[in-house]
Design a protein around this motif. Structure first.
Motif, PDB file in Angstrom:
ATOM      1  N   GLY A  54       0.860  -1.188   0.000  1.00 38.18           N
ATOM      2  CA  GLY A  54       0.000   0.000   0.000  1.00 38.18           C
ATOM      3  C   GLY A  54       0.889   1.227   0.000  1.00 38.18           C
ATOM      4  N   ASP A  55       0.797   2.062  -1.046  1.00 45.05           N
ATOM      5  CA  ASP A  55       1.712   3.194  -1.162  1.00 45.05           C
ATOM      6  C   ASP A  55       1.099   4.506  -0.693  1.00 45.05           C
ATOM      7  OD1 ASP A  55       0.063   4.016  -3.243  1.00 45.05           O
ATOM      8  OD2 ASP A  55       1.573   3.853  -4.788  1.00 45.05           O
ATOM      9  N   GLU A  56       1.995   5.449  -0.363  1.00 45.91           N
ATOM     10  CA  GLU A  56       1.562   6.780   0.065  1.00 45.91           C
ATOM     11  C   GLU A  56       1.076   7.589  -1.126  1.00 45.91           C
ATOM     12  OE1 GLU A  56       3.235  10.667   2.467  1.00 45.91           O
ATOM     13  OE2 GLU A  56       4.665   9.287   1.555  1.00 45.91           O
ATOM     14  N   ARG A  57       1.827   7.613  -2.194  1.00 53.51           N
ATOM     15  CA  ARG A  57       1.437   8.277  -3.426  1.00 53.51           C
ATOM     16  C   ARG A  57       1.791   7.354  -4.560  1.00 53.51           C
ATOM     17  NH1 ARG A  57       3.808  12.991  -1.028  1.00 53.51           N
ATOM     18  NH2 ARG A  57       5.708  12.466  -2.061  1.00 53.51           N
ATOM     19  N   PRO A  58       0.951   7.086  -5.446  1.00 49.66           N
ATOM     20  CA  PRO A  58      -0.344   7.673  -5.760  1.00 49.66           C
ATOM     21  C   PRO A  58      -1.534   7.000  -5.073  1.00 49.66           C
ATOM     22  CG  PRO A  58       0.305   6.283  -7.551  1.00 49.66           C
ATOM     23  CD  PRO A  58       1.398   6.212  -6.544  1.00 49.66           C
ATOM     24  N   ARG A  59      -1.316   6.429  -3.889  1.00 50.64           N
ATOM     25  CA  ARG A  59      -2.386   5.862  -3.086  1.00 50.64           C
ATOM     26  C   ARG A  59      -3.033   4.646  -3.761  1.00 50.64           C
ATOM     27  NH1 ARG A  59      -1.071  10.200  -0.570  1.00 50.64           N
ATOM     28  NH2 ARG A  59      -2.310  11.541   0.705  1.00 50.64           N
ATOM     29  N   ARG A  60      -2.203   3.684  -4.112  1.00 54.75           N
ATOM     30  CA  ARG A  60      -2.680   2.463  -4.758  1.00 54.75           C
ATOM     31  C   ARG A  60      -2.169   1.238  -4.026  1.00 54.75           C
ATOM     32  NH1 ARG A  60      -1.095   4.594 -10.470  1.00 54.75           N
ATOM     33  NH2 ARG A  60      -2.975   5.719 -10.997  1.00 54.75           N
ATOM     34  N   ILE A  62      -0.105  -1.912  -4.917  1.00 53.72           N
ATOM     35  CA  ILE A  62       0.816  -2.280  -5.986  1.00 53.72           C
ATOM     36  C   ILE A  62       1.308  -3.700  -5.740  1.00 53.72           C
ATOM     37  CG2 ILE A  62       3.030  -1.771  -7.082  1.00 53.72           C
ATOM     38  CD1 ILE A  62       2.609   1.152  -6.330  1.00 53.72           C
ATOM     39  N   GLY A  63       1.315  -4.514  -6.793  1.00 56.74           N
ATOM     40  CA  GLY A  63       1.784  -5.890  -6.686  1.00 56.74           C
ATOM     41  C   GLY A  63       3.035  -6.137  -7.502  1.00 56.74           C
ATOM     42  N   TRP A  64       4.028  -6.785  -6.881  1.00 57.96           N
ATOM     43  CA  TRP A  64       5.263  -7.165  -7.547  1.00 57.96           C
ATOM     44  C   TRP A  64       5.395  -8.686  -7.531  1.00 57.96           C
ATOM     45  CZ3 TRP A  64       5.206  -3.557  -3.536  1.00 57.96           C
ATOM     46  CH2 TRP A  64       5.525  -2.239  -3.876  1.00 57.96           C
ATOM     47  N   ASP A  65       6.148  -9.239  -8.481  1.00 54.21           N
ATOM     48  CA  ASP A  65       6.505 -10.645  -8.344  1.00 54.21           C
ATOM     49  C   ASP A  65       7.635 -10.724  -7.318  1.00 54.21           C
ATOM     50  OD1 ASP A  65       8.937 -10.056  -9.650  1.00 54.21           O
ATOM     51  OD2 ASP A  65       8.367 -11.077 -11.492  1.00 54.21           O
ATOM     52  N   THR A  66       8.107 -11.920  -7.008  1.00 55.53           N
ATOM     53  CA  THR A  66       9.110 -12.067  -5.955  1.00 55.53           C
ATOM     54  C   THR A  66      10.497 -11.562  -6.358  1.00 55.53           C
ATOM     55  OG1 THR A  66       9.476 -14.349  -6.654  1.00 55.53           O
ATOM     56  CG2 THR A  66       7.919 -13.990  -4.838  1.00 55.53           C
ATOM     57  N   ASN A  67      10.645 -11.115  -7.601  1.00 52.67           N
ATOM     58  CA  ASN A  67      11.893 -10.504  -8.043  1.00 52.67           C
ATOM     59  C   ASN A  67      11.794  -8.987  -8.129  1.00 52.67           C
ATOM     60  OD1 ASN A  67      13.386 -12.944  -8.442  1.00 52.67           O
ATOM     61  ND2 ASN A  67      12.058 -13.320 -10.194  1.00 52.67           N
ATOM     62  N   GLY A  68      10.639  -8.432  -7.738  1.00 52.10           N
ATOM     63  CA  GLY A  68      10.472  -6.990  -7.719  1.00 52.10           C
ATOM     64  C   GLY A  68       9.940  -6.379  -8.989  1.00 52.10           C
ATOM     65  N   TYR A  69       9.450  -7.206  -9.905  1.00 54.40           N
ATOM     66  CA  TYR A  69       8.885  -6.666 -11.142  1.00 54.40           C
ATOM     67  C   TYR A  69       7.400  -6.370 -10.952  1.00 54.40           C
ATOM     68  CZ  TYR A  69      13.219  -8.062 -13.312  1.00 54.40           C
ATOM     69  OH  TYR A  69      14.539  -8.190 -13.616  1.00 54.40           O
ATOM     70  N   LEU A  70       7.013  -5.162 -11.314  1.00 51.43           N
ATOM     71  CA  LEU A  70       5.632  -4.730 -11.192  1.00 51.43           C
ATOM     72  C   LEU A  70       4.705  -5.667 -11.965  1.00 51.43           C
ATOM     73  CD1 LEU A  70       3.661  -2.456 -10.262  1.00 51.43           C
ATOM     74  CD2 LEU A  70       3.992  -1.494 -12.531  1.00 51.43           C
ATOM     75  N   GLN A  71       3.630  -6.102 -11.310  1.00 51.51           N
ATOM     76  CA  GLN A  71       2.656  -6.983 -11.928  1.00 51.51           C
ATOM     77  C   GLN A  71       1.309  -6.297 -12.152  1.00 51.51           C
ATOM     78  OE1 GLN A  71       3.569 -10.417 -12.755  1.00 51.51           O
ATOM     79  NE2 GLN A  71       5.420  -9.208 -12.515  1.00 51.51           N
ATOM     80  N   TYR A  72       0.876  -5.524 -11.152  1.00 48.34           N
ATOM     81  CA  TYR A  72      -0.472  -4.968 -11.223  1.00 48.34           C
ATOM     82  C   TYR A  72      -0.634  -3.916 -10.133  1.00 48.34           C
ATOM     83  CZ  TYR A  72      -5.566  -4.944 -11.634  1.00 48.34           C
ATOM     84  OH  TYR A  72      -6.868  -4.578 -11.842  1.00 48.34           O
ATOM     85  N   ALA A  73      -1.541  -2.983 -10.340  1.00 47.62           N
ATOM     86  CA  ALA A  73      -1.870  -1.984  -9.320  1.00 47.62           C
ATOM     87  C   ALA A  73      -3.341  -1.637  -9.438  1.00 47.62           C
ATOM     88  CB  ALA A  73      -1.021  -0.728  -9.502  1.00 47.62           C
ATOM     89  N   TRP A  74      -3.940  -1.267  -8.311  1.00 40.07           N
ATOM     90  CA  TRP A  74      -5.339  -0.852  -8.324  1.00 40.07           C
ATOM     91  C   TRP A  74      -5.584   0.118  -7.178  1.00 40.07           C
ATOM     92  CZ3 TRP A  74      -8.318  -2.328  -4.046  1.00 40.07           C
ATOM     93  CH2 TRP A  74      -7.833  -3.391  -3.288  1.00 40.07           C
ATOM     94  N   GLY A  75      -6.699   0.821  -7.285  1.00 44.01           N
ATOM     95  CA  GLY A  75      -7.076   1.808  -6.273  1.00 44.01           C
ATOM     96  C   GLY A  75      -6.724   3.204  -6.734  1.00 44.01           C
ATOM     97  N   GLY A  76      -6.956   4.154  -5.881  1.00 46.97           N
ATOM     98  CA  GLY A  76      -6.666   5.548  -6.177  1.00 46.97           C
ATOM     99  C   GLY A  76      -7.177   6.431  -5.056  1.00 46.97           C
ATOM    100  N   GLN A  77      -6.615   7.603  -4.937  1.00 42.15           N
ATOM    101  CA  GLN A  77      -6.939   8.515  -3.852  1.00 42.15           C
ATOM    102  C   GLN A  77      -8.338   9.087  -3.994  1.00 42.15           C
ATOM    103  OE1 GLN A  77      -4.293  11.827  -3.558  1.00 42.15           O
ATOM    104  NE2 GLN A  77      -5.188  12.558  -1.660  1.00 42.15           N
ATOM    105  N   GLY A  78      -9.015   9.211  -2.881  1.00 39.29           N
ATOM    106  CA  GLY A  78     -10.314   9.855  -2.871  1.00 39.29           C
ATOM    107  C   GLY A  78     -11.157   9.427  -1.687  1.00 39.29           C
ATOM    108  N   GLN A  79     -12.351   9.978  -1.611  1.00 39.97           N
ATOM    109  CA  GLN A  79     -13.285   9.636  -0.546  1.00 39.97           C
ATOM    110  C   GLN A  79     -14.433   8.791  -1.061  1.00 39.97           C
ATOM    111  OE1 GLN A  79     -14.442  13.154   1.570  1.00 39.97           O
ATOM    112  NE2 GLN A  79     -12.344  13.755   1.990  1.00 39.97           N
TER     113      GLN A  79
END
Length: 133
Positions: A54-60, A62-79
């Motif tokens: 769970g990241d601070e910005r851009p508030r998503r 984020i999923g990585w594989d076990t080697n650190g390669y980005l796989q997928y992200a979802w969510g976004g900032q808001g109410q």
């Protein structure tokens, strides 16, 4: 996996150790799925060959594989319902429901996977050993 994944917030990285504490690997978490800066990963969750944060910005989420390669992200900032804003805790139950602790909006959230959802985009169920029948 006999590996331990450690979130190093201050240095914007995930570190990987073996079960005896020997350092194995690390990767920086400073770039999001669209090339945007990710300032801090607040929490991580490991399941089924992926490390989710769970990241601070851009508030998503984020999923990585076990080697650190980005796989997928979802969510976004808001109410709005479903928005993520400062996730400081995440967990998944045996049915695959995701629970998030949202710091900035002061709420707990539950996400239920859609029927037929692509399992590659889901956080993954916890290890069976962690649950008592």
């Amino acid at each position: 996996t006999r590996r331990i994944y450690v979130n190093d917030r201050g240095n914007k990285r995930i570190q990987v150790f073996d079960e005896n504490g020997k350092f194995l690997d690390m990767w920086k978490t400073g770039t999001g799925p669209l090339g945007e800066e990710v300032s801090t990963i607040y929490t991580i969750y490991y399941s089924e060959g992926k490390v989710w944060g769970g990241d601070e910005r851009p508030r998503r989420i984020i999923g990585w594989d076990t080697n650190g390669y980005l796989q997928y992200a979802w969510g976004g900032q808001g109410q709005w319902p479903g928005a993520t804003d400062g996730i400081h805790g995440m967990s998944v139950d045996q049915e695959g429901n995701v629970y998030l602790g949202d710091l900035y909006q002061g709420r707990a959230m539950k996400y239920t996977p859609r029927p037929g959802a692509n399992p590659n985009y889901l956080l993954g169920k916890p290890l069976r050993a962690a649950w008592k029948d």
